[in-house]
Design a protein around this motif. Structure first.
Motif, mmCIF file in Angstrom:
data_model
loop_
_atom_site.group_PDB
_atom_site.id
_atom_site.type_symbol
_atom_site.label_atom_id
_atom_site.label_comp_id
_atom_site.label_asym_id
_atom_site.label_seq_id
_atom_site.Cartn_x
_atom_site.Cartn_y
_atom_site.Cartn_z
ATOM 1 N N PHE A 102 -1.932 -0.805 -2.195
ATOM 2 C CA PHE A 102 -2.135 0.725 -2.409
ATOM 3 C C PHE A 102 -1.365 0.962 -3.349
ATOM 4 O O PHE A 102 0.231 0.780 -3.638
ATOM 5 N N SER A 103 -1.276 1.685 -4.747
ATOM 6 C CA SER A 103 -0.859 2.621 -5.901
ATOM 7 C C SER A 103 -0.757 4.129 -5.987
ATOM 8 O O SER A 103 -1.881 4.553 -5.853
ATOM 9 N N GLU A 104 0.060 4.712 -5.706
ATOM 10 C CA GLU A 104 0.752 6.115 -5.992
ATOM 11 C C GLU A 104 0.197 6.123 -7.529
ATOM 12 O O GLU A 104 -0.488 7.571 -7.729
ATOM 13 N N ASN A 105 0.286 4.864 -8.206
ATOM 14 C CA ASN A 105 0.319 5.435 -9.789
ATOM 15 C C ASN A 105 -1.435 6.253 -10.261
ATOM 16 O O ASN A 105 -1.708 6.825 -10.584
ATOM 17 N N ALA A 106 -1.629 4.622 -9.880
ATOM 18 C CA ALA A 106 -2.564 4.494 -9.542
ATOM 19 C C ALA A 106 -4.018 5.580 -8.395
ATOM 20 O O ALA A 106 -5.562 5.634 -9.485
ATOM 21 N N GLN A 107 -3.236 5.991 -7.804
ATOM 22 C CA GLN A 107 -4.264 6.425 -6.612
ATOM 23 C C GLN A 107 -5.823 5.902 -6.011
ATOM 24 O O GLN A 107 -6.876 6.159 -6.486
ATOM 25 N N GLU A 153 -9.774 -9.561 -6.019
ATOM 26 C CA GLU A 153 -9.832 -8.549 -5.456
ATOM 27 C C GLU A 153 -11.503 -8.578 -5.197
ATOM 28 O O GLU A 153 -12.435 -8.970 -5.998
ATOM 29 N N ILE A 154 -11.914 -7.529 -3.488
ATOM 30 C CA ILE A 154 -13.075 -8.403 -3.224
ATOM 31 C C ILE A 154 -12.984 -6.629 -3.367
ATOM 32 O O ILE A 154 -14.948 -6.303 -3.397
ATOM 33 N N GLN A 155 -12.605 -5.442 -2.866
ATOM 34 C CA GLN A 155 -13.333 -4.338 -3.560
ATOM 35 C C GLN A 155 -11.922 -3.176 -4.034
ATOM 36 O O GLN A 155 -10.797 -3.520 -3.272
ATOM 37 N N LYS A 156 -12.128 -2.094 -4.091
ATOM 38 C CA LYS A 156 -10.987 -1.486 -4.595
ATOM 39 C C LYS A 156 -11.691 0.223 -4.171
ATOM 40 O O LYS A 156 -13.288 0.540 -5.102
ATOM 41 N N VAL A 157 -10.550 1.218 -3.650
ATOM 42 C CA VAL A 157 -11.774 3.169 -3.094
ATOM 43 C C VAL A 157 -10.286 3.137 -4.152
ATOM 44 O O VAL A 157 -8.810 3.665 -4.462
ATOM 45 N N ASP A 158 -11.861 4.175 -5.102
ATOM 46 C CA ASP A 158 -10.268 5.261 -6.425
ATOM 47 C C ASP A 158 -10.662 6.566 -5.032
ATOM 48 O O ASP A 158 -11.585 7.529 -4.938
ATOM 49 N N PHE A 159 -9.257 7.571 -5.162
ATOM 50 C CA PHE A 159 -9.333 8.561 -4.138
ATOM 51 C C PHE A 159 -9.057 9.732 -5.402
ATOM 52 O O PHE A 159 -9.274 10.715 -4.801
ATOM 53 N N LYS A 160 -9.135 9.284 -6.456
ATOM 54 C CA LYS A 160 -8.351 10.695 -7.812
ATOM 55 C C LYS A 160 -9.830 11.528 -7.565
ATOM 56 O O LYS A 160 -9.923 12.867 -7.504
ATOM 57 N N GLN A 161 -11.135 11.499 -7.346
ATOM 58 C CA GLN A 161 -11.993 12.277 -7.504
ATOM 59 C C GLN A 161 -12.505 12.950 -6.222
ATOM 60 O O GLN A 161 -13.220 13.914 -5.918
ATOM 61 N N LYS A 162 -12.322 12.428 -5.370
ATOM 62 C CA LYS A 162 -12.804 13.156 -3.832
ATOM 63 C C LYS A 162 -11.196 13.942 -3.364
ATOM 64 O O LYS A 162 -11.615 14.623 -2.835
ATOM 65 N N ILE A 166 -2.222 11.081 -3.590
ATOM 66 C CA ILE A 166 -2.924 10.829 -2.191
ATOM 67 C C ILE A 166 -0.912 10.050 -2.634
ATOM 68 O O ILE A 166 -0.700 9.517 -3.249
ATOM 69 N N LYS A 167 -0.424 10.539 -0.991
ATOM 70 C CA LYS A 167 0.638 9.904 -1.164
ATOM 71 C C LYS A 167 1.021 8.028 -0.155
ATOM 72 O O LYS A 167 1.941 7.389 -0.634
ATOM 73 N N MET A 168 0.092 7.824 0.967
ATOM 74 C CA MET A 168 0.418 7.164 0.984
ATOM 75 C C MET A 168 -0.703 6.655 1.618
ATOM 76 O O MET A 168 -1.429 7.765 2.187
ATOM 77 N N LEU A 191 -5.816 8.894 5.190
ATOM 78 C CA LEU A 191 -4.479 8.810 4.065
ATOM 79 C C LEU A 191 -3.309 9.964 4.347
ATOM 80 O O LEU A 191 -3.732 11.246 4.831
ATOM 81 N N LEU A 192 -2.047 10.494 3.689
ATOM 82 C CA LEU A 192 -1.522 11.081 3.274
ATOM 83 C C LEU A 192 -1.857 12.166 2.432
ATOM 84 O O LEU A 192 -1.422 11.498 1.448
ATOM 85 N N ASP A 193 -2.700 13.374 2.171
ATOM 86 C CA ASP A 193 -2.372 14.093 1.292
ATOM 87 C C ASP A 193 -1.608 15.513 0.453
ATOM 88 O O ASP A 193 -1.326 16.420 1.467
ATOM 89 N N GLU A 194 -0.916 14.730 -0.276
ATOM 90 C CA GLU A 194 0.484 15.887 -0.606
ATOM 91 C C GLU A 194 0.234 17.372 -1.007
ATOM 92 O O GLU A 194 0.617 18.075 -0.558
#
Length: 311
Positions: free
Chosen positions: A71-76, A87-96, A100-102, A113-116
């Motif tokens: 998990f990358s907090e910087n890249a979300q 890499e076999i899969q990537k989940v992007d949190f920025k649009q949804k 996300i802190k953790m 997901l912990l949404d700050e």
């Protein structure tokens, strides 16, 4: 003296290592924060894979080496890599989501997901892009280092403490931890990995230290052994049969109480006695029962008497 041995990884591979993890096959994973590199080695020091990341990532765990979450907090975003660190899969949190802190990858479908920004704990199925549950979670996100959800309990780890909550945001446990880094779950047990120690959470007792070396730079464990980096060398400690008496185990009152159940099976082993032959004969004589030899002699005497009479 402890059962330790140095593993064949040279100091250049261990130098500047930010974190180390070991899977149950004896493979080692080294993460370096200086160049954001993530490298996998076998037990002989042979490189099996390497990733060069562009931003810092946190490795959740390598207990399933076929799907390792990062998990990358910087890249979300959350990445899953295979046994060769591809890499076999990537989940992007920025649009949804907000920020996300953790994250905690529960399995290959669901993540927590912990949404700050919204102060919520979210259960998310990334396979079909659906939010399963959302819980208010107005806790402090300062110095947060790891998250784990197990058996309707939420485990929060910071650099200074561990806290356990229910889904109703009721705190059921809190303890101070020095330099907490991440959780490790082994069946029903929750372990906390720090810079130089491994601590087990026992609900009846609290936190029980099962491994410690003040001189260690990094420690970790798999199901078979403890690992540590000390003075840029990698050491392995084999697990004892009784985990509470392992090397560097805490020797406080909690340790003494765990030794009591160990004594009981030993007493039971002594109780099913095999009575010595001498005592068995003596017991029979005292009870009036004649041994088998004396009975045979009586039969021989009776047959001799019969022959004398001439019958």
């Amino acid at each position: 003296m402890y059962a330790q041995k140095a593993l064949p990884l040279d100091t250049l591979k261990l130098k500047e290592a930010r974190d180390m993890l070991a899977d149950d096959y004896g493979n080692l994973y080294i993460y370096k924060n200086k160049d954001f590199s993530f490298t996998k080695y076998d037990s002989l020091g042979k490189q099996l894979g390497k990733m060069m990341l562009t931003v810092p990532y946190k490795i959740q765990g390598v207990q399933n080496p076929l799907s390792v979450p990062l998990f990358s907090e910087n890249a979300q975003e959350l990445k899953f890599v295979d046994q060769n660190l591809n890499e076999i899969q990537k989940v992007d949190f920025k649009q949804k989501f907000g920020f996300i802190k953790m994250t905690y990858a529960e399995d290959l479908q669901q993540i927590w997901l912990l949404d700050e920004s919204s102060k919520r704990l979210i259960q998310y199925n990334f396979r079909n892009d659906t939010t399963i549950n959302s819980y208010p979670f107005d806790a402090s996100f300062d110095d947060l280092t790891d998250l784990l959800v197990f058996e309707n309990k939420i485990y929060i780890l910071t650099k200074k403490n561990i806290r356990v909550y229910t889904f109703k945001f009721e705190k059921i446990f809190e303890a101070e931890i020095e330099n907490g880094k991440r959780f490790r779950r082994e069946n029903e047990f929750i372990l906390v990995i720090t810079n130089n120690s491994i601590i087990k959470y026992v609900p009846e007792k609290g936190m029980v230290k099962i491994f410690q070396d003040p001189d260690a730079q990094i420690v970790d464990k798999n199901t078979l052994a403890y690992f540590e980096i000390k003075a840029n060398k990698l050491y392995l400690y084999n697990l004892e049969n009784n985990k509470e008496t392992e090397p560097h185990a805490e020797s406080g009152p909690e340790q003494k109480s765990t030794e009591k159940p160990v004594d009981k099976p030993e007493e039971k082993k002594v109780e099913p006695t095999e009575m010595p032959i001498e005592k068995e004969v003596e017991t029979r004589q005292n009870s009036g029962e004649k041994p088998a030899d004396s009975t045979l002699e009586k039969l021989i005497e009776d047959s001799s008497e019969v022959q004398k009479v001439g019958i």
